[in-house]
Write a protein that holds these residues in place. Structure first.
Motif, PDB file in Angstrom:
ATOM      1  N   ARG A 126       2.749 -57.837 -42.859  1.00  0.00           N
ATOM      2  CA  ARG A 126       1.869 -56.955 -43.632  1.00  0.00           C
ATOM      3  C   ARG A 126       2.408 -56.723 -45.047  1.00  0.00           C
ATOM      4  NH1 ARG A 126      -2.804 -56.690 -41.027  1.00  0.00           N
ATOM      5  NH2 ARG A 126      -2.563 -56.254 -38.826  1.00  0.00           N
ATOM      6  N   PRO A 127       1.525 -56.388 -45.998  1.00  0.00           N
ATOM      7  CA  PRO A 127       1.956 -56.083 -47.360  1.00  0.00           C
ATOM      8  C   PRO A 127       2.899 -54.870 -47.439  1.00  0.00           C
ATOM      9  CG  PRO A 127      -0.415 -56.429 -47.307  1.00  0.00           C
ATOM     10  CD  PRO A 127       0.060 -56.400 -45.877  1.00  0.00           C
ATOM     11  N   GLY A 140      -0.405 -60.836 -46.714  1.00  0.00           N
ATOM     12  CA  GLY A 140      -0.233 -60.422 -48.102  1.00  0.00           C
ATOM     13  C   GLY A 140       1.195 -59.998 -48.379  1.00  0.00           C
ATOM     14  N   GLY A 141       1.693 -60.408 -49.506  1.00  0.00           N
ATOM     15  CA  GLY A 141       3.073 -60.096 -49.866  1.00  0.00           C
ATOM     16  C   GLY A 141       3.909 -61.362 -49.907  1.00  0.00           C
ATOM     17  N   SER A 156       4.202 -66.149 -51.243  1.00  0.00           N
ATOM     18  CA  SER A 156       3.123 -65.173 -51.401  1.00  0.00           C
ATOM     19  C   SER A 156       1.774 -65.757 -50.980  1.00  0.00           C
ATOM     20  CB  SER A 156       3.053 -64.679 -52.846  1.00  0.00           C
ATOM     21  OG  SER A 156       2.865 -65.774 -53.719  1.00  0.00           O
TER      22      SER A 156
END
Length: 138
Positions: free
Chosen positions: A30-31, A54-55, A85
């Motif tokens: 997770r971000p 995401g991230g 990313s």
């Protein structure tokens, strides 16, 4: 020879049965720098698909994991599997019972530090027909 043929037939049926019931589980990076779920219990032969939602992340097993892996856009030795990313996914098969702690090498570390999780593989190891190709005394 007849006993060996029956053994091979039984082993093949067992391997086919286990494979037919193998499940795929998903763990999402997770971000917010967490894995979801952070803990997962699976059976030998199951797969886990790691997904980056995401991230700048990857997923890497602790050095003593029952199944070693280092993944992001692909799995392999560095630089393959280094943090990315991109929205990536990578699938790992866990054939043996045991524990596999894992972490994002950018935001965590071995032993459950930071962005980390654990996969517990419960039950008996998967037996493949190829395990019986050269039985002792044949």
């Amino acid at each position: 020879m007849r006993r060996y043929a029956l053994l091979m037939t039984g082993a093949f049926a067992l391997a086919t049965t286990v494979t037919a019931f193998a499940a795929d589980h998903t763990v999402t990076a997770r971000p917010n720098m967490t894995f979801d779920p952070p803990s997962l219990t699976i059976a030998p032969g199951d797969t886990v698909t790691f997904v980056n939602a995401g991230g700048f992340h990857n997923v890497e097993s602790d050095p003593d994991a029952v199944t070693p892996f280092h993944c992001s856009t692909a799995c392999g030795a560095s630089p393959i599997g280094d943090p990315s990313s991109a929205i990536w996914q990578a699938t790992v098969t866990f054939p043996d019972a045991g524990t596999a702690r894992y972490f994002c090498s950018q935001h965590g570390g071995p032993g459950g530090v930071g962005m980390a999780g654990i996969i517990i593989v419960e039950g008996s190891d998967v037996i493949f027909a190829s395990d019986f190709e050269n039985p002792p005394g044949a």
